[in-house]
Design a protein around this motif. Structure first.
Motif, mmCIF file in Angstrom:
data_model
loop_
_atom_site.group_PDB
_atom_site.id
_atom_site.type_symbol
_atom_site.label_atom_id
_atom_site.label_comp_id
_atom_site.label_asym_id
_atom_site.label_seq_id
_atom_site.Cartn_x
_atom_site.Cartn_y
_atom_site.Cartn_z
ATOM 1 N N ALA A 2 0.842 -1.198 0.000
ATOM 2 C CA ALA A 2 0.000 0.000 0.000
ATOM 3 C C ALA A 2 0.872 1.240 0.000
ATOM 4 O O ALA A 2 1.920 1.282 0.653
ATOM 5 C CB ALA A 2 -0.918 0.003 1.206
ATOM 6 N N ALA A 17 -3.446 0.367 -3.083
ATOM 7 C CA ALA A 17 -2.934 -0.888 -2.524
ATOM 8 C C ALA A 17 -3.135 -2.001 -3.536
ATOM 9 O O ALA A 17 -4.193 -2.109 -4.149
ATOM 10 C CB ALA A 17 -3.654 -1.221 -1.223
ATOM 11 N N GLN A 18 -2.114 -2.818 -3.707
ATOM 12 C CA GLN A 18 -2.145 -3.966 -4.617
ATOM 13 C C GLN A 18 -2.089 -5.231 -3.791
ATOM 14 O O GLN A 18 -1.264 -5.344 -2.876
ATOM 15 C CB GLN A 18 -0.956 -3.905 -5.574
ATOM 16 C CG GLN A 18 -0.884 -5.029 -6.572
ATOM 17 C CD GLN A 18 -1.952 -4.928 -7.638
ATOM 18 O OE1 GLN A 18 -2.259 -3.856 -8.115
ATOM 19 N NE2 GLN A 18 -2.524 -6.048 -8.015
ATOM 20 N N GLU A 19 -2.950 -6.189 -4.100
ATOM 21 C CA GLU A 19 -2.951 -7.471 -3.409
ATOM 22 C C GLU A 19 -1.649 -8.207 -3.688
ATOM 23 O O GLU A 19 -1.254 -8.355 -4.849
ATOM 24 C CB GLU A 19 -4.141 -8.305 -3.874
ATOM 25 C CG GLU A 19 -4.236 -9.660 -3.217
ATOM 26 C CD GLU A 19 -5.381 -10.495 -3.758
ATOM 27 O OE1 GLU A 19 -5.823 -11.390 -3.034
ATOM 28 O OE2 GLU A 19 -5.818 -10.269 -4.906
ATOM 29 N N LEU A 20 -0.993 -8.648 -2.620
ATOM 30 C CA LEU A 20 0.243 -9.410 -2.805
ATOM 31 C C LEU A 20 -0.093 -10.786 -3.376
ATOM 32 O O LEU A 20 -0.930 -11.503 -2.832
ATOM 33 C CB LEU A 20 0.981 -9.567 -1.480
ATOM 34 C CG LEU A 20 1.491 -8.269 -0.861
ATOM 35 C CD1 LEU A 20 2.136 -8.540 0.493
ATOM 36 C CD2 LEU A 20 2.474 -7.580 -1.776
ATOM 37 N N GLY A 22 -1.708 -11.423 -6.060
ATOM 38 C CA GLY A 22 -3.007 -11.462 -6.721
ATOM 39 C C GLY A 22 -3.201 -10.268 -7.634
ATOM 40 O O GLY A 22 -2.264 -9.522 -7.918
ATOM 41 N N THR A 23 -4.428 -10.079 -8.064
ATOM 42 C CA THR A 23 -4.719 -9.006 -9.015
ATOM 43 C C THR A 23 -5.647 -7.943 -8.449
ATOM 44 O O THR A 23 -5.943 -6.965 -9.133
ATOM 45 C CB THR A 23 -5.358 -9.583 -10.293
ATOM 46 O OG1 THR A 23 -6.573 -10.250 -9.937
ATOM 47 C CG2 THR A 23 -4.416 -10.555 -10.986
ATOM 48 N N ASP A 24 -6.132 -8.107 -7.224
ATOM 49 C CA ASP A 24 -7.060 -7.145 -6.647
ATOM 50 C C ASP A 24 -6.305 -5.884 -6.220
ATOM 51 O O ASP A 24 -5.113 -5.917 -5.933
ATOM 52 C CB ASP A 24 -7.787 -7.751 -5.451
ATOM 53 C CG ASP A 24 -9.110 -7.053 -5.153
ATOM 54 O OD1 ASP A 24 -9.572 -6.250 -5.995
ATOM 55 O OD2 ASP A 24 -9.682 -7.309 -4.082
ATOM 56 N N TYR A 25 -7.026 -4.763 -6.187
ATOM 57 C CA TYR A 25 -6.411 -3.512 -5.771
ATOM 58 C C TYR A 25 -7.465 -2.619 -5.124
ATOM 59 O O TYR A 25 -8.664 -2.829 -5.281
ATOM 60 C CB TYR A 25 -5.744 -2.791 -6.942
ATOM 61 C CG TYR A 25 -6.739 -2.139 -7.876
ATOM 62 C CD1 TYR A 25 -7.393 -2.879 -8.842
ATOM 63 C CD2 TYR A 25 -7.048 -0.781 -7.772
ATOM 64 C CE1 TYR A 25 -8.329 -2.296 -9.680
ATOM 65 C CE2 TYR A 25 -7.976 -0.198 -8.612
ATOM 66 C CZ TYR A 25 -8.611 -0.963 -9.562
ATOM 67 O OH TYR A 25 -9.535 -0.375 -10.385
ATOM 68 N N LYS A 49 -16.182 -1.586 -0.342
ATOM 69 C CA LYS A 49 -14.936 -2.346 -0.501
ATOM 70 C C LYS A 49 -13.766 -1.557 0.076
ATOM 71 O O LYS A 49 -12.917 -2.112 0.782
ATOM 72 C CB LYS A 49 -14.697 -2.648 -1.982
ATOM 73 C CG LYS A 49 -13.422 -3.410 -2.253
ATOM 74 C CD LYS A 49 -13.258 -3.729 -3.725
ATOM 75 C CE LYS A 49 -11.976 -4.493 -3.981
ATOM 76 N NZ LYS A 49 -11.823 -4.863 -5.388
ATOM 77 N N PHE A 53 -11.546 -2.509 3.495
ATOM 78 C CA PHE A 53 -10.095 -2.655 3.397
ATOM 79 C C PHE A 53 -9.385 -1.753 4.410
ATOM 80 O O PHE A 53 -8.498 -2.197 5.137
ATOM 81 C CB PHE A 53 -9.606 -2.334 1.984
ATOM 82 C CG PHE A 53 -8.114 -2.286 1.885
ATOM 83 C CD1 PHE A 53 -7.379 -3.452 1.756
ATOM 84 C CD2 PHE A 53 -7.429 -1.086 1.942
ATOM 85 C CE1 PHE A 53 -5.995 -3.426 1.689
ATOM 86 C CE2 PHE A 53 -6.045 -1.039 1.880
ATOM 87 C CZ PHE A 53 -5.328 -2.214 1.751
#
Length: 63
Positions: A2, A17-20, A22-25, A49, A53
């Motif tokens: 993040a 923030a980017q999911e470690l 994965g592709t979610d943000y 969402k 988070f």
């Protein structure tokens, strides 16, 4: 991972923030105004969402 940025002399904040692994943000802007207080502006995602988070976020200790 993040990243938070202060903008406009601290009157605006950006969080990305980017999911470690994965592709979610998550991406948001938070504006602090005298007239309306804090204004949350999620970037292309539901506010729920973003709020979920941020409430669960446990930042690493500063080094």
């Amino acid at each position: 991972m993040a990243t938070r940025s202060n903008l406009a002399g601290g009157k605006s904040h950006k969080l990305v923030a980017q999911e470690l692994g994965g592709t979610d943000y998550i991406s948001l802007n938070l504006y602090l105004t005298q007239a309306s207080g804090a204004l949350l502006r999620p970037c292309e995602m539901p506010a729920e969402k973003v709020v979920s988070f941020v409430l669960a976020l446990k930042p690493d200790a500063q080094k």
